[in-house]
Design a protein around this motif. Sequence first.
Motif: not given
Length: 526
Positions: A180, A182-185, A187-188, A323, A368, A371
């Motif tokens: 989570l 990595w995906d939400k924070v 990776s950006k 994904q 995913k 959802k």
Amino acid sequence: MFKTIKNDLPASIVVFFVALPLCLGIALASGAPLFSGLIAGIIGGTIVGALSGSKIGVSGPAAGLAAIVLAAITTLGSFENFLVAVVLGGIIQLLFGVLKAGIIGYYFPSSVIKGMLTGIGIIIILKQIPHFFGYDANPEGDLFFFKVDSKGTFSELINTINHIKLGSTLVGIIGLAILLLWDKVLSKKGKIFQLIQGPLVAVVVGVIYYVATQSSDLLAISPSHLVSVPVPEDASSFFGQFSFPNFGAITNPDVWIVAFTIALVASLETLLCVEATDKLDPNKNVTPTNRELLAQGVGNIISGMIGGLPITQVIVRSSANIQSGGLSRMSAIIHGFLLIISVILIPKLLNMIPLSVLAAILLIVGYKLAKPKLFKSMYDLGWKQSIPFTMTVLGIVFIDLLSGLALGLIVGIVVILIKSYQNSHFLHKEGEDVDDGKVKMTLAEEVTFFNKGAILKELDRIPENSLLELDVRKTRYLDNDIIEILDDFAFKAKERHITIKLVSERGTVENPPSYIEFFKLRPKSA
């Protein structure tokens, strides 16, 4: 294909970690040697991945075929006899591809395809919850929600409460938190976090945790909750794991029945997964379906020849690929080579990966696909979309994949019949306030025997001494059943003193003597 390697390499690693336990679990659920599942995964990645026209689809052994494989091995008497059916099934798939049968998948409504994706997502979540908490009595790949022997999805979820393992649960939560984050924070935040994917980090942390806590009675992870890859002692024992078909059984009629069953089911599952994968693809690539059948056929022939399970394109692996940012066939091909390398070089290291970490990866994949906002969007589209969607989801979750698809398709057809019944014609009286007895009926563009009941009902309701204007100018197809109804009504109309004016592209005719003769003379273009 190498232009997108920076995206495909990290995606292939994620697909590898998703595919590894599934290959083993599906083989176990199929009653086949564990190594046969790995063979199918390797062939699905390297051979089918190279031949397929899909940029992001990933093939391998499919859970949807596990029940068929289990029954077939028992019926045919041995796994070697079953491999003959796999090879023949691949040949039949090649024939399907040559005959351009790939269009079949397009006849499934979008609501059913979305229901399939959602149902599979829910199953992934339900199947991984026990593994996440360290309860592994039920093998991965079990297809049934309810089972008498307490090994169904529902009973396993209940049993999980009494068998929670602290070590597995803790490392599963850590892995989920990493994914989570990595995906939400992260990776950006930078390219390094896009190159090194969260699932890889979660797996590495899981292995470190397992090694570090082996001496702890409270936090240690038991061997039963780790990946279980066959470990050969030497080269001869490695090659000894391969099985070969017994072609002496080719004259057995049951072998051919199983072959056709595998070919039909595998082709249908592949075509539906192709359409579903194309819908998930952010770049909206369109997979050539006939080429896909040819690729799957070649893959199944090779898999059967060396002891592998039947292969299909698989939505779990494909969606994980999408994904994770996979952009070309290289991600599927590389994942196949990773399976080969890992099985040969590092099987002992793989056997240190906690299943709860892999369960965390699959929980994200499942979420995913299913959802909650998708349920709302389908509901907002109206009952014609939401009912087939819901029935497909329920059928897949509570019965199995093929039954759910069949149920969704049947409901979709019923919806079409209902709408066809309602839209066969437009009927209204001329003038709201003036009751001059004039009624106008306009037939739809296509009127078939499905519309007989609706048209008969309206014709019977026309009062005596009326003027019926029947407009067929927009009608391009008129079923013979409807023409016969009009012919019969013409006889009744005389008794009820109803005048009929038939308005067509050839002009207006009052009380035509024969509707059958009239419509025979219509121009072919009409």
